[in-house]
Design a protein around this motif. Structure first.
Motif, PDB file in Angstrom:
ATOM      1  N   GLY A  87      35.303 -34.189 -40.246  1.00 52.90           N
ATOM      2  CA  GLY A  87      34.499 -33.299 -39.415  1.00 52.90           C
ATOM      3  C   GLY A  87      34.519 -31.864 -39.902  1.00 52.90           C
ATOM      4  O   GLY A  87      35.113 -31.536 -40.932  1.00 52.90           O
ATOM      5  N   THR A  88      33.898 -31.000 -39.146  1.00 50.76           N
ATOM      6  CA  THR A  88      33.815 -29.574 -39.485  1.00 50.76           C
ATOM      7  C   THR A  88      35.157 -28.888 -39.378  1.00 50.76           C
ATOM      8  O   THR A  88      35.436 -27.927 -40.096  1.00 50.76           O
ATOM      9  N   TYR A 121      27.845 -25.720 -44.899  1.00 55.24           N
ATOM     10  CA  TYR A 121      29.172 -26.028 -45.436  1.00 55.24           C
ATOM     11  C   TYR A 121      29.252 -27.532 -45.613  1.00 55.24           C
ATOM     12  O   TYR A 121      28.334 -28.254 -45.213  1.00 55.24           O
ATOM     13  N   ALA A 166      31.390 -30.811 -44.461  1.00 54.31           N
ATOM     14  CA  ALA A 166      32.400 -31.303 -43.517  1.00 54.31           C
ATOM     15  C   ALA A 166      33.379 -32.200 -44.271  1.00 54.31           C
ATOM     16  O   ALA A 166      33.107 -32.637 -45.392  1.00 54.31           O
ATOM     17  N   ALA A 217      32.448 -37.089 -42.160  1.00 53.77           N
ATOM     18  CA  ALA A 217      31.682 -36.348 -41.157  1.00 53.77           C
ATOM     19  C   ALA A 217      31.359 -37.356 -40.049  1.00 53.77           C
ATOM     20  O   ALA A 217      31.036 -38.512 -40.331  1.00 53.77           O
ATOM     21  N   SER A 218      31.462 -36.918 -38.801  1.00 54.97           N
ATOM     22  CA  SER A 218      31.485 -37.912 -37.718  1.00 54.97           C
ATOM     23  C   SER A 218      30.144 -38.599 -37.483  1.00 54.97           C
ATOM     24  O   SER A 218      30.092 -39.644 -36.833  1.00 54.97           O
ATOM     25  N   GLU A 219      29.049 -38.040 -38.015  1.00 60.45           N
ATOM     26  CA  GLU A 219      27.769 -38.744 -37.884  1.00 60.45           C
ATOM     27  C   GLU A 219      27.788 -40.058 -38.658  1.00 60.45           C
ATOM     28  O   GLU A 219      26.956 -40.938 -38.425  1.00 60.45           O
ATOM     29  N   GLY A 267      34.986 -34.845 -36.209  1.00 58.29           N
ATOM     30  CA  GLY A 267      33.701 -34.143 -36.214  1.00 58.29           C
ATOM     31  C   GLY A 267      33.132 -34.123 -34.811  1.00 58.29           C
ATOM     32  O   GLY A 267      33.402 -35.018 -34.003  1.00 58.29           O
ATOM     33  N   THR A 268      32.338 -33.113 -34.525  1.00 55.97           N
ATOM     34  CA  THR A 268      31.871 -32.964 -33.141  1.00 55.97           C
ATOM     35  C   THR A 268      30.619 -33.798 -32.830  1.00 55.97           C
ATOM     36  O   THR A 268      30.295 -34.007 -31.669  1.00 55.97           O
ATOM     37  N   ASP A 269      29.923 -34.274 -33.873  1.00 54.59           N
ATOM     38  CA  ASP A 269      28.656 -34.971 -33.609  1.00 54.59           C
ATOM     39  C   ASP A 269      28.836 -36.253 -32.798  1.00 54.59           C
ATOM     40  O   ASP A 269      27.986 -36.590 -31.975  1.00 54.59           O
ATOM     41  N   SER A 326      35.731 -28.703 -34.262  1.00 56.06           N
ATOM     42  CA  SER A 326      35.334 -27.299 -34.291  1.00 56.06           C
ATOM     43  C   SER A 326      33.849 -27.223 -34.626  1.00 56.06           C
ATOM     44  O   SER A 326      33.278 -28.166 -35.182  1.00 56.06           O
ATOM     45  N   MET A 327      33.270 -26.100 -34.292  1.00 52.57           N
ATOM     46  CA  MET A 327      31.851 -25.891 -34.562  1.00 52.57           C
ATOM     47  C   MET A 327      31.649 -25.141 -35.869  1.00 52.57           C
ATOM     48  O   MET A 327      30.563 -25.164 -36.437  1.00 52.57           O
ATOM     49  N   LYS A 354      28.381 -33.106 -26.357  1.00 55.62           N
ATOM     50  CA  LYS A 354      27.941 -31.958 -27.156  1.00 55.62           C
ATOM     51  C   LYS A 354      26.551 -31.570 -26.673  1.00 55.62           C
ATOM     52  O   LYS A 354      25.599 -32.327 -26.799  1.00 55.62           O
TER      53      LYS A 354
HETATM   54  N1  LIG Z   1      30.780 -29.656 -35.973  1.00 54.22           N
HETATM   55  C1  LIG Z   1      30.902 -30.827 -36.609  1.00 54.22           C
HETATM   56  O1  LIG Z   1      31.989 -31.349 -36.681  1.00 54.22           O
HETATM   57  C2  LIG Z   1      29.653 -31.472 -37.147  1.00 54.22           C
HETATM   58  C3  LIG Z   1      29.828 -32.454 -38.260  1.00 54.22           C
HETATM   59  N2  LIG Z   1      28.524 -32.908 -38.692  1.00 54.22           N
HETATM   60  C4  LIG Z   1      30.630 -33.678 -37.846  1.00 54.22           C
HETATM   61  O2  LIG Z   1      30.428 -34.207 -36.801  1.00 54.22           O
HETATM   62  O3  LIG Z   1      31.451 -34.121 -38.600  1.00 54.22           O
END
Ligand SMILES: NC(=O)C[C@H](N)C(=O)O
Length: 337
Positions: A19-20, A34, A36, A66-68, A99-101, A125-126, A173
């Motif tokens: 993630g980020t 950036y 991730a 990356a969480s997507e 990751g936040t996604d 984190s964002m 989110k």
């Molecule tokens: N803010 C993030 O973590 C976004 C990133 N694309 C993720 O989910 O890995």
């Protein structure tokens, strides 16, 4: 003296998934551009030396993505590792950097399947750690603080973002360009300030110890897919998803999970063929779907997702389908979890 403090402190394991929060950009001005999932867990922990004042912290790199791009297999792998650690006598709390996604999906999944009352905190984190005013360090500090506190036990899986303590079930989110990204329609459970937690409310839905689901009994997750609704929508996506093997389709509906008259016949037919139809809502600030209001769910044998957004409804449907394919049972689960 040092040994004495170590003995008094809780033992917290940080499981890193990417993630980020593990991201890196070319310059400090790059808050949104950036890569991730670049920085390893040892470096993340080393960047916040104050963690050692909160707990005896050790890290484990479970994956680096990356969480997507997270898959059901990733969810199961993470869930199993969390369960092993939760069973261990020398672990008091678990933090997962993510990751936040799709953080809200993982947090809800763990909330359903981990049989423990030990704190499990999911955090992201964002902004990447290389950016000005990066939010990951404080979010991680707060996560470890909550994970090492006795007060956090038995409250289900929690998320610490932007100084708030959110229920992993409720949180979502809501915006992707602010550090104040995670919200719950029902409000945070508490706040964490300078390493101390302040609690205001408790989750009332079933979770962790009180859940009928257990990661130890889940070998695989069934295929559950989501189809999005909007003006002029047709039934192509629904039919294609069923054709490709979906056991349940989450209708990401407008408003109260409403279904276009152009889609209703296809959903009736798919249900007759054995596909579970689950009506959810993609309303931004939090949908709330009422049974038999917009559609005669009893007549069509459909399920409503209650207040779960489509992506969370997918998680519960997958977990629920490992136990039952009875639509009444599924509906009970959607009310209770
Ligand atoms: N803010 C993030 O973590 C976004 C990133 N694309 C993720 O989910 O890995």
């Amino acid at each position: 003296k040092e040994v004495e403090t170590q003995q008094k402190l809780a033992n917290v394991v940080v499981l890193a998934t990417g993630g980020t929060i593990a991201g890196a950009g070319a310059s400090a001005a790059n808050s949104a551009t950036y890569q991730a999932a670049k920085v390893g867990i040892e470096q993340l922990i080393a960047a916040v030396p104050q963690l050692s004042e909160l707990a005896n912290v050790r890290g484990e790199q479970v994956m680096q993505i990356a969480s997507e791009s997270i898959t059901n297999d990733n969810l199961l792998q993470l869930g199993r590792r969390v369960a092993e650690l939760a069973d261990s006598k020398d672990v008091d709390g678990i933090v997962i950097t993510h990751g936040t996604d799709t953080l809200e999906e993982t947090a809800y999944f763990l909330n359903l399947v981990e049989k423990t009352d030990k704190p499990i905190i999911v955090v992201g984190s964002m902004r990447p750690g290389t950016a000005m005013s990066a939010d990951g360090m404080l979010n991680l500090y707060n996560a470890v603080a909550v994970a090492s506190s006795k007060d956090a036990r038995g409250k289900g899986v929690l998320v610490t973002m932007n100084d708030e303590i959110q229920s992993g079930r409720d949180v979502s989110k809501m915006i992707n360009i602010k550090t104040e990204a995670f919200k719950s329609a029902w409000g945070p459970l508490g706040m964490v300030v300078e390493g101390k937690s302040y609690w205001f409310r408790l989750p009332s839905k079933r979770h962790t110890m009180d859940s009928e689901f257990d990661i130890k009994n889940i070998q695989s997750l069934p295929d559950v897919e989501i189809a999005y609704s909007y003006g002029n929508v047709g039934d192509t996506a629904y039919k294609a998803l069923a054709q490709s093997g979906a056991k349940a389709i989450i209708h990401a509906g407008t408003g109260n999970g409403s279904v276009s008259s152009r889609v209703v016949p296809a959903l009736q037919a798919l249900r007759k063929d054995g596909v579970q139809i689950i009506r959810s809502s993609h309303v931004n600030a939090g949908g709330f779907v009422l049974r038999n209001a917009e559609q005669p769910d009893d007549k069509y044998d459909w399920v409503v997702a209650h207040d779960l957004n489509p992506q969370k409804a997918r998680i519960l449907a997958m977990v629920a389908l490992t136990k039952t394919n009875d639509s009444k049972e599924l509906q009970r689960m959607f009310w209770e979890y």
